[in-house]
Design a protein around this motif. Structure first.
Motif, PDB file in Angstrom:
ATOM      1  N   ALA A   1      -7.574   5.918 -11.831  1.00  0.00           N
ATOM      2  CA  ALA A   1      -7.203   6.928 -10.830  1.00  0.00           C
ATOM      3  C   ALA A   1      -7.555   6.433  -9.428  1.00  0.00           C
ATOM      4  CB  ALA A   1      -7.907   8.249 -11.126  1.00  0.00           C
ATOM      5  N   TYR A   2      -8.761   5.896  -9.273  1.00  0.00           N
ATOM      6  CA  TYR A   2      -9.198   5.395  -7.969  1.00  0.00           C
ATOM      7  C   TYR A   2      -8.244   4.331  -7.443  1.00  0.00           C
ATOM      8  CZ  TYR A   2     -11.601   2.376  -4.702  1.00  0.00           C
ATOM      9  OH  TYR A   2     -11.893   1.602  -3.612  1.00  0.00           O
ATOM     10  N   PHE A   3      -7.932   3.339  -8.270  1.00  0.00           N
ATOM     11  CA  PHE A   3      -7.084   2.249  -7.791  1.00  0.00           C
ATOM     12  C   PHE A   3      -5.661   2.710  -7.494  1.00  0.00           C
ATOM     13  CE2 PHE A   3     -10.445  -0.469  -9.623  1.00  0.00           C
ATOM     14  CZ  PHE A   3     -10.725  -1.197  -8.477  1.00  0.00           C
ATOM     15  N   ALA A   4      -5.145   3.643  -8.258  1.00  0.00           N
ATOM     16  CA  ALA A   4      -3.802   4.159  -7.987  1.00  0.00           C
ATOM     17  C   ALA A   4      -3.773   4.924  -6.666  1.00  0.00           C
ATOM     18  CB  ALA A   4      -3.334   5.058  -9.136  1.00  0.00           C
ATOM     19  N   ILE A   5      -4.781   5.752  -6.442  1.00  0.00           N
ATOM     20  CA  ILE A   5      -4.852   6.517  -5.186  1.00  0.00           C
ATOM     21  C   ILE A   5      -5.059   5.580  -4.015  1.00  0.00           C
ATOM     22  CG2 ILE A   5      -6.218   8.215  -3.899  1.00  0.00           C
ATOM     23  CD1 ILE A   5      -6.726   9.586  -6.679  1.00  0.00           C
ATOM     24  N   ARG A   6      -5.977   4.627  -4.162  1.00  0.00           N
ATOM     25  CA  ARG A   6      -6.261   3.685  -3.069  1.00  0.00           C
ATOM     26  C   ARG A   6      -5.032   2.849  -2.732  1.00  0.00           C
ATOM     27  NH1 ARG A   6     -11.306  -0.475  -2.139  1.00  0.00           N
ATOM     28  NH2 ARG A   6     -10.325  -1.578  -0.432  1.00  0.00           N
ATOM     29  N   LYS A   7      -4.276   2.421  -3.745  1.00  0.00           N
ATOM     30  CA  LYS A   7      -3.074   1.614  -3.491  1.00  0.00           C
ATOM     31  C   LYS A   7      -2.081   2.405  -2.642  1.00  0.00           C
ATOM     32  CE  LYS A   7      -0.408  -1.977  -4.019  1.00  0.00           C
ATOM     33  NZ  LYS A   7      -0.678  -3.214  -3.309  1.00  0.00           N
ATOM     34  N   ASN A   8      -1.938   3.679  -2.904  1.00  0.00           N
ATOM     35  CA  ASN A   8      -1.069   4.521  -2.084  1.00  0.00           C
ATOM     36  C   ASN A   8      -1.574   4.589  -0.649  1.00  0.00           C
ATOM     37  OD1 ASN A   8       1.226   6.053  -3.576  1.00  0.00           O
ATOM     38  ND2 ASN A   8      -0.467   5.993  -5.021  1.00  0.00           N
ATOM     39  N   LEU A   9      -2.878   4.758  -0.475  1.00  0.00           N
ATOM     40  CA  LEU A   9      -3.463   4.814   0.866  1.00  0.00           C
ATOM     41  C   LEU A   9      -3.293   3.483   1.588  1.00  0.00           C
ATOM     42  CD1 LEU A   9      -5.071   6.142   3.141  1.00  0.00           C
ATOM     43  CD2 LEU A   9      -7.159   5.452   1.928  1.00  0.00           C
ATOM     44  N   LEU A  10      -3.494   2.380   0.876  1.00  0.00           N
ATOM     45  CA  LEU A  10      -3.351   1.066   1.509  1.00  0.00           C
ATOM     46  C   LEU A  10      -1.941   0.851   2.039  1.00  0.00           C
ATOM     47  CD1 LEU A  10      -5.455  -1.208  -0.878  1.00  0.00           C
ATOM     48  CD2 LEU A  10      -6.079  -0.353   1.392  1.00  0.00           C
ATOM     49  N   GLY A  11      -0.956   1.429   1.374  1.00  0.00           N
ATOM     50  CA  GLY A  11       0.410   1.352   1.874  1.00  0.00           C
ATOM     51  C   GLY A  11       0.548   2.009   3.237  1.00  0.00           C
ATOM     52  N   VAL A  12      -0.120   3.133   3.424  1.00  0.00           N
ATOM     53  CA  VAL A  12      -0.125   3.813   4.723  1.00  0.00           C
ATOM     54  C   VAL A  12      -0.890   2.974   5.742  1.00  0.00           C
ATOM     55  CG1 VAL A  12      -0.920   5.858   5.988  1.00  0.00           C
ATOM     56  CG2 VAL A  12       0.131   6.120   3.724  1.00  0.00           C
ATOM     57  N   LEU A  13      -2.063   2.489   5.352  1.00  0.00           N
ATOM     58  CA  LEU A  13      -2.893   1.712   6.280  1.00  0.00           C
ATOM     59  C   LEU A  13      -2.203   0.433   6.727  1.00  0.00           C
ATOM     60  CD1 LEU A  13      -6.419   2.159   4.663  1.00  0.00           C
ATOM     61  CD2 LEU A  13      -5.363   3.472   6.519  1.00  0.00           C
ATOM     62  N   ASP A  14      -1.440  -0.186   5.830  1.00  0.00           N
ATOM     63  CA  ASP A  14      -0.698  -1.401   6.193  1.00  0.00           C
ATOM     64  C   ASP A  14       0.254  -1.144   7.356  1.00  0.00           C
ATOM     65  OD1 ASP A  14      -1.957  -2.918   4.270  1.00  0.00           O
ATOM     66  OD2 ASP A  14      -0.264  -2.895   2.862  1.00  0.00           O
ATOM     67  N   ASP A  15       0.847   0.037   7.385  1.00  0.00           N
ATOM     68  CA  ASP A  15       1.775   0.384   8.468  1.00  0.00           C
ATOM     69  C   ASP A  15       1.074   0.432   9.821  1.00  0.00           C
ATOM     70  OD1 ASP A  15       3.819   0.538   6.628  1.00  0.00           O
ATOM     71  OD2 ASP A  15       3.808   2.730   6.517  1.00  0.00           O
ATOM     72  N   PHE A  16      -0.235   0.622   9.806  1.00  0.00           N
ATOM     73  CA  PHE A  16      -1.021   0.691  11.042  1.00  0.00           C
ATOM     74  C   PHE A  16      -1.877  -0.559  11.235  1.00  0.00           C
ATOM     75  CE2 PHE A  16      -0.019   5.042   9.943  1.00  0.00           C
ATOM     76  CZ  PHE A  16       0.382   5.555  11.154  1.00  0.00           C
ATOM     77  N   ASP A  17      -1.674  -1.553  10.364  1.00  0.00           N
ATOM     78  CA  ASP A  17      -2.441  -2.796  10.411  1.00  0.00           C
ATOM     79  C   ASP A  17      -3.938  -2.524  10.387  1.00  0.00           C
ATOM     80  OD1 ASP A  17      -2.692  -5.566  10.416  1.00  0.00           O
ATOM     81  OD2 ASP A  17      -2.822  -5.653  12.601  1.00  0.00           O
ATOM     82  N   LEU A  18      -4.333  -1.601   9.505  1.00  0.00           N
ATOM     83  CA  LEU A  18      -5.740  -1.226   9.339  1.00  0.00           C
ATOM     84  C   LEU A  18      -6.230  -1.643   7.964  1.00  0.00           C
ATOM     85  CD1 LEU A  18      -6.193   2.477  10.540  1.00  0.00           C
ATOM     86  CD2 LEU A  18      -7.089   0.426  11.627  1.00  0.00           C
ATOM     87  N   THR A  19      -7.465  -2.073   7.905  1.00  0.00           N
ATOM     88  CA  THR A  19      -8.087  -2.284   6.610  1.00  0.00           C
ATOM     89  C   THR A  19      -8.656  -0.949   6.127  1.00  0.00           C
ATOM     90  OG1 THR A  19     -10.280  -2.784   7.518  1.00  0.00           O
ATOM     91  CG2 THR A  19      -8.734  -4.648   7.246  1.00  0.00           C
ATOM     92  N   PHE A  20      -8.928  -0.888   4.849  1.00  0.00           N
ATOM     93  CA  PHE A  20      -9.561   0.295   4.279  1.00  0.00           C
ATOM     94  C   PHE A  20     -10.881   0.575   4.991  1.00  0.00           C
ATOM     95  CE2 PHE A  20     -12.415   2.115   0.990  1.00  0.00           C
ATOM     96  CZ  PHE A  20     -11.728   3.298   0.747  1.00  0.00           C
ATOM     97  N   GLU A  21     -11.647  -0.494   5.218  1.00  0.00           N
ATOM     98  CA  GLU A  21     -12.945  -0.362   5.869  1.00  0.00           C
ATOM     99  C   GLU A  21     -12.809   0.162   7.299  1.00  0.00           C
ATOM    100  OE1 GLU A  21     -13.092  -3.354   2.602  1.00  0.00           O
ATOM    101  OE2 GLU A  21     -11.750  -3.037   4.295  1.00  0.00           O
ATOM    102  N   GLN A  22     -11.812  -0.322   8.028  1.00  0.00           N
ATOM    103  CA  GLN A  22     -11.594   0.163   9.395  1.00  0.00           C
ATOM    104  C   GLN A  22     -11.196   1.630   9.397  1.00  0.00           C
ATOM    105  OE1 GLN A  22      -8.715  -2.740  10.585  1.00  0.00           O
ATOM    106  NE2 GLN A  22     -10.244  -4.061  11.548  1.00  0.00           N
ATOM    107  N   ALA A  23     -10.384   2.033   8.438  1.00  0.00           N
ATOM    108  CA  ALA A  23     -10.001   3.445   8.340  1.00  0.00           C
ATOM    109  C   ALA A  23     -11.226   4.312   8.087  1.00  0.00           C
ATOM    110  CB  ALA A  23      -8.963   3.638   7.237  1.00  0.00           C
ATOM    111  N   LEU A  24     -12.131   3.837   7.232  1.00  0.00           N
ATOM    112  CA  LEU A  24     -13.373   4.584   6.995  1.00  0.00           C
ATOM    113  C   LEU A  24     -14.190   4.702   8.272  1.00  0.00           C
ATOM    114  CD1 LEU A  24     -14.653   3.219   3.563  1.00  0.00           C
ATOM    115  CD2 LEU A  24     -13.666   5.460   4.047  1.00  0.00           C
ATOM    116  N   LEU A  25     -14.315   3.597   8.997  1.00  0.00           N
ATOM    117  CA  LEU A  25     -15.078   3.618  10.245  1.00  0.00           C
ATOM    118  C   LEU A  25     -14.471   4.615  11.237  1.00  0.00           C
ATOM    119  CD1 LEU A  25     -15.702  -0.206  10.565  1.00  0.00           C
ATOM    120  CD2 LEU A  25     -17.457   1.550  10.169  1.00  0.00           C
ATOM    121  N   LEU A  26     -13.157   4.634  11.352  1.00  0.00           N
ATOM    122  CA  LEU A  26     -12.501   5.591  12.254  1.00  0.00           C
ATOM    123  C   LEU A  26     -12.782   7.019  11.805  1.00  0.00           C
ATOM    124  CD1 LEU A  26      -9.002   3.937  12.899  1.00  0.00           C
ATOM    125  CD2 LEU A  26     -11.039   3.857  14.362  1.00  0.00           C
ATOM    126  N   ASN A  27     -12.728   7.259  10.500  1.00  0.00           N
ATOM    127  CA  ASN A  27     -13.003   8.604   9.986  1.00  0.00           C
ATOM    128  C   ASN A  27     -14.440   9.022  10.269  1.00  0.00           C
ATOM    129  OD1 ASN A  27     -10.450   9.188   8.998  1.00  0.00           O
ATOM    130  ND2 ASN A  27     -10.894   8.352   6.984  1.00  0.00           N
TER     131      ASN A  27
END
Length: 138
Positions: free
Chosen positions: A14-40
């Motif tokens: 479940a985690y990897f499926a959800i994260r893969k969907n999120l990474l698709g969004v983050l890719d559009d903004f040229d953000l890493t998962f870690e950078q998105a967390l920092l912004l949040n």
């Protein structure tokens, strides 16, 4: 349909499926998962650099050096100011990521009974606490 037992494998799927969907969004903004967390995290208010780095690293089980690298990249990109506040660009990107990911989140959780979500939240919290305790003990 038989309900499968809750296992680490099922949680991981479940985690990897959800994260893969999120990474698709983050890719559009040229953000890493870690950078998105920092912004949040920074959207919630100011925090000392050491605390931000340590908390983020601990939450996702990576080194503080790795988080420092992602933080520096976000600063260089102009999303985070040296004083660890979001810049106007950082606020805009964080809001856009939230807006883009909200429909997905809503769809994933749609029609799940509130009592099931509450129970799942309690179970995930307990599992996280136990896993963190096991890591601390090792």
């Amino acid at each position: 349909m038989t309900t499968p037992p809750v296992t680490g494998a099922n949680l991981g799927l479940a985690y990897f499926a959800i994260r893969k969907n999120l990474l698709g969004v983050l890719d559009d903004f040229d953000l890493t998962f870690e950078q998105a967390l920092l912004l949040n995290y920074l959207r919630q208010g100011d925090v000392a650099r050491a605390d931000l780095v340590a908390t983020t690293a601990d939450n996702i089980k990576v080194s503080t050096a790795e988080i420092e690298s992602h933080l520096e990249a976000a600063i260089e990109r102009g999303l985070i100011a040296d004083g660890l506040t979001l810049t106007a660009a950082g606020v805009r990107v964080q809001q856009q990521v939230t807006e883009r990911s909200a429909p997905l989140t809503k769809a994933l959780f749609a029609d799940l009974p509130p009592e099931d979500l509450a129970a799942t939240g309690r179970i995930l919290t307990t599992l996280t606490e136990r896993a963190n305790a096991a890591l601390s003990a090792s």
